[in-house]
Design an enzyme around this catalytic site. Structure first.
Site, PDB file in Angstrom:
ATOM      1  N   ASN A 110       0.830  -1.209   0.000  1.00  0.00           N
ATOM      2  CA  ASN A 110       0.000   0.000   0.000  1.00  0.00           C
ATOM      3  C   ASN A 110       0.857   1.248   0.000  1.00  0.00           C
ATOM      4  OD1 ASN A 110      -0.469   1.905   2.542  1.00  0.00           O
ATOM      5  ND2 ASN A 110       0.196  -0.099   3.310  1.00  0.00           N
ATOM      6  N   PHE A 114      -1.598   8.302   4.249  1.00  0.00           N
ATOM      7  CA  PHE A 114      -2.346   8.968   5.339  1.00  0.00           C
ATOM      8  C   PHE A 114      -3.599   9.675   4.824  1.00  0.00           C
ATOM      9  CE2 PHE A 114       1.678   9.759   8.188  1.00  0.00           C
ATOM     10  CZ  PHE A 114       1.773   8.400   8.427  1.00  0.00           C
ATOM     11  N   SER A 176       5.750   5.298   8.454  1.00  0.00           N
ATOM     12  CA  SER A 176       5.080   5.022   7.182  1.00  0.00           C
ATOM     13  C   SER A 176       6.035   5.342   6.038  1.00  0.00           C
ATOM     14  CB  SER A 176       3.823   5.870   7.034  1.00  0.00           C
ATOM     15  OG  SER A 176       3.413   5.836   5.685  1.00  0.00           O
ATOM     16  N   ASN A 178       5.084   6.025   3.156  1.00  0.00           N
ATOM     17  CA  ASN A 178       4.309   6.708   2.118  1.00  0.00           C
ATOM     18  C   ASN A 178       4.174   8.209   2.308  1.00  0.00           C
ATOM     19  OD1 ASN A 178       3.824   4.191   0.855  1.00  0.00           O
ATOM     20  ND2 ASN A 178       2.360   3.753   2.490  1.00  0.00           N
ATOM     21  N   THR A 179       4.849   8.745   3.313  1.00  0.00           N
ATOM     22  CA  THR A 179       4.936  10.196   3.476  1.00  0.00           C
ATOM     23  C   THR A 179       6.415  10.532   3.315  1.00  0.00           C
ATOM     24  OG1 THR A 179       3.012  10.317   4.926  1.00  0.00           O
ATOM     25  CG2 THR A 179       4.597  12.122   5.109  1.00  0.00           C
ATOM     26  N   LYS A 212       5.875   4.145  16.858  1.00  0.00           N
ATOM     27  CA  LYS A 212       5.806   3.014  15.927  1.00  0.00           C
ATOM     28  C   LYS A 212       6.964   3.094  14.951  1.00  0.00           C
ATOM     29  CE  LYS A 212       2.633   0.559  12.866  1.00  0.00           C
ATOM     30  NZ  LYS A 212       1.223   0.420  12.486  1.00  0.00           N
ATOM     31  N   ASN A 241       5.931  -1.250  11.404  1.00  0.00           N
ATOM     32  CA  ASN A 241       5.114  -0.817  10.277  1.00  0.00           C
ATOM     33  C   ASN A 241       5.411  -1.726   9.061  1.00  0.00           C
ATOM     34  OD1 ASN A 241       3.532   0.936   8.556  1.00  0.00           O
ATOM     35  ND2 ASN A 241       3.949   2.558  10.048  1.00  0.00           N
TER      36      ASN A 241
HETATM   37  C1  LIG Z   1      -3.659  -0.529   3.726  1.00  0.00           C
HETATM   38  C2  LIG Z   1      -2.815  -0.279   4.926  1.00  0.00           C
HETATM   39  C3  LIG Z   1      -2.821   0.967   5.530  1.00  0.00           C
HETATM   40  C4  LIG Z   1      -2.043   1.207   6.651  1.00  0.00           C
HETATM   41  N1  LIG Z   1      -2.081   2.444   7.233  1.00  0.00           N
HETATM   42  C5  LIG Z   1      -1.366   2.668   8.363  1.00  0.00           C
HETATM   43  C6  LIG Z   1      -1.444   3.924   9.013  1.00  0.00           C
HETATM   44  O1  LIG Z   1      -2.155   4.833   8.589  1.00  0.00           O
HETATM   45  N2  LIG Z   1      -0.681   4.106  10.141  1.00  0.00           N
HETATM   46  C7  LIG Z   1       0.111   3.118  10.651  1.00  0.00           C
HETATM   47  O2  LIG Z   1       0.759   3.339  11.691  1.00  0.00           O
HETATM   48  N3  LIG Z   1       0.182   1.916  10.057  1.00  0.00           N
HETATM   49  C8  LIG Z   1      -0.539   1.677   8.939  1.00  0.00           C
HETATM   50  N4  LIG Z   1      -0.464   0.450   8.340  1.00  0.00           N
HETATM   51  C9  LIG Z   1       0.488  -0.567   8.869  1.00  0.00           C
HETATM   52  C10 LIG Z   1      -0.196  -1.570   9.791  1.00  0.00           C
HETATM   53  O3  LIG Z   1      -0.686  -0.957  10.941  1.00  0.00           O
HETATM   54  C11 LIG Z   1       0.820  -2.660  10.203  1.00  0.00           C
HETATM   55  O4  LIG Z   1       1.853  -2.070  10.948  1.00  0.00           O
HETATM   56  C12 LIG Z   1       1.426  -3.381   8.997  1.00  0.00           C
HETATM   57  O5  LIG Z   1       0.471  -3.570   7.975  1.00  0.00           O
HETATM   58  C13 LIG Z   1       2.010  -4.739   9.379  1.00  0.00           C
HETATM   59  O6  LIG Z   1       1.021  -5.575   9.915  1.00  0.00           O
HETATM   60  P1  LIG Z   1       0.263  -6.705   9.044  1.00  0.00           P
HETATM   61  O7  LIG Z   1       1.311  -7.499   8.335  1.00  0.00           O
HETATM   62  O8  LIG Z   1      -0.536  -7.472  10.031  1.00  0.00           O
HETATM   63  O9  LIG Z   1      -0.610  -5.967   8.071  1.00  0.00           O
HETATM   64  C14 LIG Z   1      -1.233   0.185   7.190  1.00  0.00           C
HETATM   65  C15 LIG Z   1      -1.236  -1.077   6.596  1.00  0.00           C
HETATM   66  C16 LIG Z   1      -2.013  -1.325   5.477  1.00  0.00           C
HETATM   67  C17 LIG Z   1      -1.988  -2.701   4.870  1.00  0.00           C
END
Ligand SMILES: Cc1cc2nc3c(=O)[nH]c(=O)nc-3n(C[C@H](O)[C@H](O)[C@H](O)COP(=O)(O)O)c2cc1C
Length: 355
Positions: A110, A114, A176, A178-179, A212, A241
């Protein structure tokens, strides 16, 4: 079986469309109470961050970006929901497409960036949550894309000011991918300034504040970030993350070249390694939340034994479906019991590693 069919259908849809449908269903479930929440076994209770969690299992940030799907997610079995990332001002995020499935790897990429409606709208929605029975709510905050790093601290403080009253705990998200430039704030100097200011703001408000981190920090940089977090008085660390890496076979997937953060099963080894290292460095001084590639109860159990006081999932829910939290809550007590633990807290950090 029902989920296998539903997933087949949902996976034909654009991932964001599928997410919107799931969010709609969760909103209805939450509003109508149309689901009996699983009752976690007493062995799963965790006292952490000064809060009582009825299990270690939480919904990771990014699924509920301020829509406030908390009651529905709580009903699925999560003990806590981390809402966010929320930025002071609303922002649209990156242009779509920005979310991609890699089903062969049980992974997602992804670059949402934000997308959220900002502090005011999120705060308003959170304020309408009925406190009773909503579970624990974390609020994860970030900076707007157009705020330069030199002024990032203003954004974090303003988001904390606007949302602390609605949060049981706060998270400073510096990881993140993505920023642009955000992750540079994890380096010692900027981290000390930013996290120090956020902790100083959150402490008198009585709210635990966590940071985080990315799974892509070099081991020494991770140690340093843990030292800074402890030195500043942060209450905990979330590891991790998403990753900008494309480990192993993922690299050859057609979607692997999409810019963004990889989550799900292929992230697990990286997140686990970060968690282990952070746990060793923190040496019990602050708790670590394990997240990244936890797809089932065995993964959650392994993460707890590697040092996680709490665990969170996101991508696991996309592949495992809405019954996954219930399944994890059912299977985790068995895993603990079979290994001779009487509670999840007893198992934290007890992993024995060869060599
Ligand atoms: C579509 C998507 C959006 C996410 N947006 C955020 C976010 O806004 N802030 C954040 O701290 N982590 C965000 N994450 C990261 C998740 O909180 C998590 O740290 C990461 O996906 C790893 O966990 P997982 O493998 O169980 O998905 C996002 C993950 C995904 C897949």
């Amino acid at each position: 079986m029902a989920w296998t069919l539903a997933r087949k259908w949902l996976f034909h849809l654009d991932p964001e469309r599928a997410h919107a449908l799931a969010a709609g269903a969760l909103r209805v479930l939450g509003a109508t109470g149309g689901l009996s929440r699983p009752r976690p076994d007493a062995s799963l209770r965790v006292r952490c961050l000064g809060l009582d969690f009825d299990s270690p299992l939480g919904m990771a940030a990014g699924f509920d970006k301020g829509e406030v799907l908390v009651p529905g997610l709580h009903a699925l079995g999560f003990s806590h929901v981390e809402v966010g990332t929320i930025t002071p001002k609303p922002q649209a995020g990156n242009p779509p497409p920005r979310l991609f499935r890699l089903p062969e790897h049980r992974a997602l990429v992804n670059r949402m960036g934000f997308n959220n409606q900002g502090v005011e709208v999120c705060g308003e929605r959170l304020s309408r949550l009925v406190a009773e029975g909503r579970g624990i709510v974390g609020v994860n905050v970030g900076k707007n894309k157009d705020t330069p790093n030199e002024r990032a601290v203003d954004d974090y403080l303003s988001a904390i000011d606007g949302l602390h009253a609605r949060a049981d705990y706060l998270v400073v998200n510096l990881s993140s991918p993505n920023t642009p430039g955000l992750r540079e704030l994890q380096e010692r100097g900027p981290l000390e300034r930013l996290l120090g200011a956020c902790v100083d703001r959150a402490r008198p408000l009585g709210k635990p504040l966590l940071v985080k981190l990315a799974p892509d920090l070099a081991p020494e940089a991770l140690d340093e970030a843990v030292d800074v977090a402890i030195g500043c008085g942060a209450s905990g660390i979330i590891a991790t993350n998403t990753t900008i890496q494309r480990p192993g076979a993922v690299a050859s997937h057609p979607r692997a070249s999409e810019a963004g953060g990889l989550s799900g099963a292929p992230l697990a080894p990286l997140s686990l390694a970060s968690l282990r290292r952070a746990h060793a460095r923190a040496a019990g001084r602050i708790p670590i939340v394990g997240v990244g590639g936890i797809m089932d109860a065995a993964d959650a159990y392994a993460r707890i034994r590697a040092g996680a006081s709490l665990v969170q999932i996101y991508t696991g829910l996309i592949y495992g479906g809405p019954a996954l939290p219930r399944r994890i809550l059912e299977e985790l007590p068995e895993l603990l019991k079979n290994a001779g633990f009487s509670s999840v807290q007893e198992a934290v950090g007890t992993e024995i590693r060869p060599g």
